[in-house]
Design a protein around this motif. Structure first.
Motif, short mmCIF file in Angstrom:
data_model
loop_
_atom_site.label_atom_id
_atom_site.label_comp_id
_atom_site.label_asym_id
_atom_site.label_seq_id
_atom_site.Cartn_x
_atom_site.Cartn_y
_atom_site.Cartn_z
N TYR A 169 -1.56 18.83 -9.38
CA TYR A 169 -2.83 18.62 -8.69
C TYR A 169 -4.04 18.96 -9.57
N TYR A 170 -3.86 18.78 -10.88
CA TYR A 170 -4.93 18.95 -11.88
C TYR A 170 -5.48 20.37 -11.94
N GLN A 171 -4.63 21.33 -11.64
CA GLN A 171 -5.07 22.72 -11.71
C GLN A 171 -5.02 23.22 -13.15
N LYS A 172 -5.84 24.23 -13.43
CA LYS A 172 -5.90 24.91 -14.72
C LYS A 172 -6.29 23.95 -15.86
N LEU A 173 -7.16 23.00 -15.55
CA LEU A 173 -7.66 22.07 -16.56
C LEU A 173 -9.11 22.38 -16.90
N SER B 75 -10.00 5.68 -9.40
CA SER B 75 -9.94 4.23 -9.62
C SER B 75 -8.70 3.63 -8.95
N ASP B 76 -7.57 4.33 -9.06
CA ASP B 76 -6.33 3.85 -8.44
C ASP B 76 -6.47 3.79 -6.92
N LEU B 77 -7.06 4.83 -6.32
CA LEU B 77 -7.21 4.86 -4.88
C LEU B 77 -8.26 3.85 -4.40
N ASN B 78 -9.27 3.63 -5.23
CA ASN B 78 -10.27 2.63 -4.86
C ASN B 78 -9.64 1.23 -4.83
N TYR B 79 -8.78 0.94 -5.80
CA TYR B 79 -8.09 -0.34 -5.81
C TYR B 79 -7.13 -0.44 -4.61
N LEU B 80 -6.52 0.67 -4.25
CA LEU B 80 -5.60 0.69 -3.10
C LEU B 80 -6.37 0.35 -1.81
N ILE C 175 0.82 -1.21 0.00
CA ILE C 175 0.00 0.00 0.00
C ILE C 175 0.86 1.27 0.00
N SER C 176 1.82 1.35 0.90
CA SER C 176 2.64 2.56 1.01
C SER C 176 3.43 2.82 -0.27
N ILE D 291 1.32 6.95 -6.69
CA ILE D 291 0.08 7.62 -7.07
C ILE D 291 0.15 9.11 -6.75
N PHE D 292 0.56 9.43 -5.53
CA PHE D 292 0.54 10.83 -5.10
C PHE D 292 1.72 11.63 -5.66
N THR D 293 2.80 10.96 -5.98
CA THR D 293 3.91 11.64 -6.66
C THR D 293 3.47 12.07 -8.05
#
Length: 299
Positions: free
Chosen positions: A106-110, A124-129, A90-91, A97-99
């Protein structure tokens, strides 16, 4: 299912209330986490949109319920024959994922469509985690609400039926290449609600009653100066829509008038519907102030 999290001889998670009946625990958990969620919505936890940030949200939400609140799970878990990430990795996976999220600013200006595509994959990635033993969905949704706000969007989960959202998450997690687009569309609807239609009541409503139907109240910097008499004047039709800043825009047309008025509504924290109703009645009778003092609300 690891016995370490359960009361001996049961399938009930060890909890601070000592409840060993699952139905009672569900009620207790739902009530306490809902209260803590209200606190976060009034004062969000500040963080760096990383694993530590997500853990802090989980800890706040479930601090009254579970001893493991905020801690990563130490057992493997699954649901309906689907197994989530093995706990030892997990770690490591979370760091990747967070890197990537940080490198993507952080998906700004999209644009909305681009933002929806990005957060669908991340979700989806975090849900699988599934990093926690319980409470993953609520913690993740609150994390994404903060992330969206940081990127300039208001994420409203209520824009999509819960069943549709859950189905999209499950399918995207199980088969990303085929169903990720469905989850992206769910996020697009949550950040970009359809424009509301005009509402024409059977009998014209006074403006004060129309405002009661919204969540907010008029801000002081509206170009339209609402008077006590206007609050009592009948409205022929109206529509209320949420703005990108989390406030509301009210458009209305008085009876026997062709002019369409626009008013920006502010959502004061901790103001209940009863308090708002009393405030409007006082304002309509020229006893209280008509508009809230909040610089920056202009329309």
């Amino acid at each position: 299912m690891s016995e370490a999290y359960l009361y001996p001889g049961t399938k009930v998670l060890i909890n601070h209330a000592g409840l060993r009946d699952q139905e009672l625990l569900d009620i207790f958990e739902r009530n306490r986490s809902a209260f803590r969620l209200m606190e976060l919505q009034a004062k969000p936890i500040q963080g760096n949109f990383d694993m530590g940030h997500l853990q802090a949200i989980h800890k706040h939400l479930f601090q009254d319920v579970y001893p493991f609140a905020g801690n990563l799970r130490t057992t493997n878990i699954g649901k309906d024959n689907f197994w989530f990430s093995d706990y030892p990795s997990i770690s490591f996976k979370a760091n990747n994922i967070f890197t990537a999220l940080k490198e993507d600013n952080y998906y700004q200006k999209l644009k909305p469509e681009q933002f929806a595509d990005k957060v669908a994959v991340l979700y989806s990635d975090l849900n699988y985690l599934h990093p926690f033993r319980e409470g993953n969905g609520r913690s993740t949704r609150e994390f994404f609400r903060h992330l969206a706000e940081n990127a300039g969007y208001e994420l409203k989960w209520s824009n999509v039926p819960k069943e549709q959202y859950m189905e999209a998450v499950i399918k995207a997690t199980d088969n990303p290449s085929k169903y990720m687009g469905d989850l992206s569309q769910v996020f697009l609807k949550c950040i970009k609600p359809e424009a509301p239609e005009w509402t024409t009541p059977e009998q014209p409503l006074p403006l004060k009653d129309v405002i009661k139907l919204a969540e907010g109240i008029p801000g002081i910097h509206n170009k339209l100066n609402i008077t006590s008499e206007m609050l009592k004047q009948p409205v022929e039709r109206f529509k209320i829509e949420t703005t990108g800043k989390g406030n509301e825009k009210l458009q209305f047309q008085f009876k026997n008038s062709q002019e369409i008025h626009k008013v920006l509504l502010e959502k004061p924290p901790f103001m209940t519907a009863q308090m708002k109703s009393q405030w409007l009645e006082l304002a309509a009778n020229n006893i209280g102030p008509i508009q809230m003092k909040n610089p920056g609300l202009e329309l």
